[in-house]
Design a protein around this motif. Sequence first.
Motif, PDB file in Angstrom:
ATOM      1  N   UNK A  79     -75.006 -19.967 -18.062  1.00  0.00           N
ATOM      2  CA  UNK A  79     -74.314 -20.207 -18.000  1.00  0.00           C
ATOM      3  C   UNK A  79     -73.937 -21.582 -19.346  1.00  0.00           C
ATOM      4  N   UNK A 104     -70.745 -18.487 -19.975  1.00  0.00           N
ATOM      5  CA  UNK A 104     -69.854 -18.406 -19.552  1.00  0.00           C
ATOM      6  C   UNK A 104     -68.704 -19.848 -19.689  1.00  0.00           C
ATOM      7  N   UNK A 105     -69.431 -20.598 -19.561  1.00  0.00           N
ATOM      8  CA  UNK A 105     -68.954 -22.070 -18.992  1.00  0.00           C
ATOM      9  C   UNK A 105     -69.340 -23.329 -19.843  1.00  0.00           C
ATOM     10  N   UNK A 136     -76.559 -25.000 -16.057  1.00  0.00           N
ATOM     11  CA  UNK A 136     -77.214 -25.774 -15.207  1.00  0.00           C
ATOM     12  C   UNK A 136     -78.512 -25.072 -15.362  1.00  0.00           C
ATOM     13  N   UNK A 155     -74.560 -29.891 -13.296  1.00  0.00           N
ATOM     14  CA  UNK A 155     -73.561 -29.134 -11.884  1.00  0.00           C
ATOM     15  C   UNK A 155     -72.473 -29.199 -12.297  1.00  0.00           C
ATOM     16  N   UNK A 164     -71.160 -22.848 -12.558  1.00  0.00           N
ATOM     17  CA  UNK A 164     -69.547 -21.842 -12.382  1.00  0.00           C
ATOM     18  C   UNK A 164     -68.071 -22.486 -11.955  1.00  0.00           C
TER      19      UNK A 164
END
Lengths: 320, 246
Positions: B38, B41-42, B116, B141, B177
């Motif tokens: 998390x 990637x995000x 998250x 989130x 995501x």
Amino acid sequence: MSVLVYIENPKGNFKKAANELIFFGRSVADKMNVECHAVVLGSVSSFDAIQNAGAHKIHHFSDNSFDAFDSQQVAKIVDTAANAVGAKVIVVGHTANGKSILGRVAVRQNAGSVSGVNTMPTLDGGFKIKKGVFSGKATAEFEIKSDVKVLSLMGNSFQASDFDNTAEIVTDSSTNSDSSVTITDLSTVEGTVPLPEAELVVSAGRGMKGPENWGIIDELANELGATTACSRPVADIGWRPHHEHVGQTGVAIRPNLYIAAGISGAIQHLAGVNQSKTIVVINKDPEAPFFKAADYGICADLFDVVPKITEALKKYKANN
Amino acid sequence: MNLLVCISKTPETTAKIGFTDGDSKFNEEGVQFIMNPYDEWYALVRAIELKESVGGKVVAINVGPASNDVVIRKALAIGADEAVRINAEPQSAMTTAKYIADYAKSGDFDIVFLGKETIDYNGSEVGSMVAEYLDLPFFSYVSKLEMDGSKAIVTRDVEGGQETAEYTGAFVLSAAKGLAEQRIPNMRGIMMAKRKPLNVIEPSATEDLSVVVKYELPEAKSGVKMLDADDMDELVRLLHEEAKVI
Ligand SMILES: Cc1cc2nc3c(=O)[nH]c(=O)nc-3n(C[C@H](O)[C@H](O)[C@H](O)COP(=O)(O)OP(=O)(O)OC[C@H]3O[C@@H](n4cnc5c(N)ncnc54)[C@H](O)[C@@H]3O)c2cc1C
Ligand SMILES: Nc1ncnc2c1ncn2[C@@H]1O[C@H](COP(=O)(O)O)[C@@H](O)[C@H]1O
């Protein structure tokens, strides 16, 4: 001294999770020989559903400015209420909103915290409590050493039942939220139990071949009164809505029954569902890894089997 | 914009989980560690994208021992401008959050990004603690973040749907995501990462109020019962009588 629970009421209504949280809070309070108090914010259509859930008192901050969730404002209220009732244990739900206030309240109270607990604490020789870790591959027991403890409760960990006292409702209509966050939209599916609260879940994956085939899954879910879920690739390619995606990168759930059709059972998928009490796997490949995690397996074509389960359920219902 | 991204290290998803010291410690032997997905990637990628579009800098921060530098260098290779490591073995979310917030106060950050949750302890605790220490709003989130001038438009995942909010001012968010697309570091990034600053800060001692005392592995499933596809009445009977779930 007391146990304090923060109860959510999305769009003014209490969900099953509210009863479970109060049940947990009351059970902990009984162990400690103290009272159980609940905090509710914003509009409430009716308290009927939770009035016998176990709380001695429900503190309702009724101003509708609280209907728009702001973790900063909610944490402030919970913190103040906790001080007022001398809360030693503060419990929130392990939900998007619950988790966003858990840490805030812990900091305010200088309290040790554990999120996502799924058992009752033990109190002798220190306050100890367990949760699943490593995506459900193990359990960890934590000890909280501070005077006040903050917990979030994983949904579906306990079967709530009513207590024989009726909670006294104390209303505060003068406090309001001075949030500077503007909520412009809240769109949630209505009429179905949200995944983290669902006791029964029917889930499907790439084996479905395409979104047009989901009718048989919906029929089975309807017959059972289950919530639908899916594997990640299926949400990624847009066959199913994103909030249905379960697994390591999606929602983690622990329903009583998880039925998986056309899902291979990759470790990242299992991470979100391996705490389910009973798992049924339908897959045409006898080597599918999901069978190793299943209680009941059916090795066959899902397009043939899923409607048969729906039929069998109908027959069963008609006879009982 | 000045953006701070909190990155953590976790065992790789398929790592075998085991314990030592009378089941009180995670057995790290033979376990491969990665940057928490998390975060990588995000959170990190969205921060880099924002910087690329409006300018500013991205600072990656980790609370951990020197062995975490590999993961931190990866964040620099993906595109963070500089990194900070608070030299401590985090035992609890609150201690980690305190160290991060203390550092954040020393800079003038517009957004603090976190993942998250970490995929090992699945805590989801650090973000709201950092926000509280900094007295800032927290959006958890977050699967979409857009800037409209100085106003942020944030979409967060909630049970069964999504919520969209607007806010002007500094805030903390945790990434889910959808917030960005994973980026793989290229050769140039990896070379440049070696020359980017990685500052190590010694923290003041803080007491952990919540610690793991014991781990357990779940009981093995008793084994799957295979059923005849032509007899689904049997499945329904078993679900009712044996599993008692319907
Ligand atoms: C870091 C990371 C995180 C991830 N997070 C998640 C996550 O959160 N959730 C998640 O689900 N995945 C996640 N994944 C992806 C995961 O690894 C798998 O790729 C994914 O779960 C596979 O989805 P699937 O089972 O639907 O599809 P497939 O693997 O393609 O499996 C389809 C299955 O359907 C069966 N099948 C096909 N036709 C039929 C039929 N007619 N009847 C019966 N059976 C049939 C096949 O035998 C097969 O087993 C993640 C991956 C990574 C790397
Ligand atoms: N040791 C750490 N150093 C820096 N950031 C961390 C650390 N631990 C957790 N975080 C951040 O906090 C997020 C949530 O972690 P947790 O609350 O532990 O699930 C992670 O995704 C990271 O962004």
